[in-house]
Design a protein around this motif. Structure first.
Motif, PDB file in Angstrom:
ATOM      1  N   MET A   1       0.850  -1.167   0.000  1.00 42.66           N
ATOM      2  CA  MET A   1       0.000   0.000   0.000  1.00 42.66           C
ATOM      3  C   MET A   1       0.899   1.233   0.000  1.00 42.66           C
ATOM      4  O   MET A   1       1.956   1.232   0.612  1.00 42.66           O
ATOM      5  CB  MET A   1      -0.894  -0.037   1.230  1.00 42.66           C
ATOM      6  CG  MET A   1      -1.810   1.125   1.298  1.00 42.66           C
ATOM      7  SD  MET A   1      -3.415   0.818   2.073  1.00 42.66           S
ATOM      8  CE  MET A   1      -4.089  -0.513   1.158  1.00 42.66           C
ATOM      9  N   LEU A 118      -3.432   3.718  -2.041  1.00 40.94           N
ATOM     10  CA  LEU A 118      -3.503   2.840  -3.200  1.00 40.94           C
ATOM     11  C   LEU A 118      -2.814   1.520  -2.910  1.00 40.94           C
ATOM     12  O   LEU A 118      -1.804   1.485  -2.214  1.00 40.94           O
ATOM     13  CB  LEU A 118      -2.811   3.495  -4.403  1.00 40.94           C
ATOM     14  CG  LEU A 118      -3.331   4.853  -4.864  1.00 40.94           C
ATOM     15  CD1 LEU A 118      -2.474   5.380  -5.993  1.00 40.94           C
ATOM     16  CD2 LEU A 118      -4.779   4.753  -5.286  1.00 40.94           C
ATOM     17  N   GLU A 119      -3.368   0.458  -3.464  1.00 40.84           N
ATOM     18  CA  GLU A 119      -2.707  -0.832  -3.374  1.00 40.84           C
ATOM     19  C   GLU A 119      -1.378  -0.714  -4.130  1.00 40.84           C
ATOM     20  O   GLU A 119      -1.265   0.052  -5.088  1.00 40.84           O
ATOM     21  CB  GLU A 119      -3.570  -1.922  -4.005  1.00 40.84           C
ATOM     22  CG  GLU A 119      -4.837  -2.233  -3.238  1.00 40.84           C
ATOM     23  CD  GLU A 119      -4.582  -2.754  -1.837  1.00 40.84           C
ATOM     24  OE1 GLU A 119      -3.592  -3.487  -1.643  1.00 40.84           O
ATOM     25  OE2 GLU A 119      -5.381  -2.428  -0.949  1.00 40.84           O
ATOM     26  N   GLU A 120      -0.378  -1.470  -3.740  1.00 44.12           N
ATOM     27  CA  GLU A 120       0.959  -1.431  -4.343  1.00 44.12           C
ATOM     28  C   GLU A 120       0.909  -1.540  -5.860  1.00 44.12           C
ATOM     29  O   GLU A 120       1.630  -0.867  -6.553  1.00 44.12           O
ATOM     30  CB  GLU A 120       1.788  -2.582  -3.796  1.00 44.12           C
ATOM     31  CG  GLU A 120       3.042  -2.336  -3.052  1.00 44.12           C
ATOM     32  CD  GLU A 120       3.514  -0.946  -2.715  1.00 44.12           C
ATOM     33  OE1 GLU A 120       4.130  -0.272  -3.544  1.00 44.12           O
ATOM     34  OE2 GLU A 120       3.319  -0.538  -1.580  1.00 44.12           O
ATOM     35  N   ASN A 121       0.050  -2.387  -6.409  1.00 45.37           N
ATOM     36  CA  ASN A 121      -0.006  -2.639  -7.851  1.00 45.37           C
ATOM     37  C   ASN A 121      -0.883  -1.631  -8.577  1.00 45.37           C
ATOM     38  O   ASN A 121      -0.854  -1.570  -9.794  1.00 45.37           O
ATOM     39  CB  ASN A 121      -0.580  -4.036  -8.121  1.00 45.37           C
ATOM     40  CG  ASN A 121       0.174  -5.099  -7.365  1.00 45.37           C
ATOM     41  OD1 ASN A 121       0.730  -4.859  -6.310  1.00 45.37           O
ATOM     42  ND2 ASN A 121       0.155  -6.301  -7.886  1.00 45.37           N
ATOM     43  N   ALA A 122      -1.695  -0.843  -7.841  1.00 46.22           N
ATOM     44  CA  ALA A 122      -2.624   0.087  -8.491  1.00 46.22           C
ATOM     45  C   ALA A 122      -1.876   1.260  -9.098  1.00 46.22           C
ATOM     46  O   ALA A 122      -0.830   1.668  -8.631  1.00 46.22           O
ATOM     47  CB  ALA A 122      -3.636   0.594  -7.466  1.00 46.22           C
TER      48      ALA A 122
END
Length: 123
Positions: A1, A118-122
Motif C-alpha cells: 500500500m 492505493l494498493e501497491e499494484n494500483a
C-alpha cells in the motif's frame, strides 16, 4: 500500500508518493497511542487513522520525541496540514481520516489537494 498526494488541475495533476510503509491505527488503543513512546519513524512511513464520519479530530504530541506532519482529510480532500512539535504539539480539525507522517513529508501538501491510499499494484 502507498499513500499518494495529488495536486493541480485535473488535466495537469501532479502526483507524489508520500509513504510506502503504511500502518493503520484501527483499534481504540492504537488510536489513543498513535506514535507515543516511539523513538523515530522511517522516512517513508505513515500512520493512518480512519473514522466512519467527519468529526473534530485532535492530535497531541505528548510522549512523541520527534516532530511530525499531520494531514486531516474529508474523503480524499485535504482540509488541514500542520507540523507538530515534539512533546508539546497540539492541533485539531474536522476530518474522517488523519495521517501522521515524518516532519517534512507533507511540506507541499495544501488544503484542497487530495491524498489517496492505493494498493501497491494500483496505478
Amino acid at each position: 500500500m502507498r499513500l499518494v498526494h495529488r495536486r493541480g488541475p485535473p488535466d495537469a495533476r501532479e502526483e507524489r508518493t508520500l509513504a510506502t510503509s503504511v500502518e493503520f491505527a484501527d483499534t481504540t488503543l492504537q488510536q489513543a497511542r498513535g506514535l507515543m513512546f516511539r523513538r523515530s519513524i522511517p522516512d517513508d512511513y505513515a500512520l493512518v487513522f480512519q473514522f466512519d464520519r467527519p468529526e473534530t479530530r485532535t492530535l497531541h504530541m505528548l510522549f512523541v520525541p520527534f516532530p511530525i506532519d499531520a494531514v486531516w482529510l474529508t474523503g480524499p480532500e485535504v482540509v488541514r496540514v500542520e507540523r507538530l512539535r515534539p512533546w508539546i504539539g497540539f492541533a485539531r480539525a474536522t476530518a474522517d481520516t488523519v495521517i501522521e507522517l515524518p516532519a517534512g513529508a507533507a511540506a507541499d501538501v495544501s488544503p484542497g489537494d487530495t491524498v489517496d491510499l492505493l494498493e501497491e499494484n494500483a496505478e
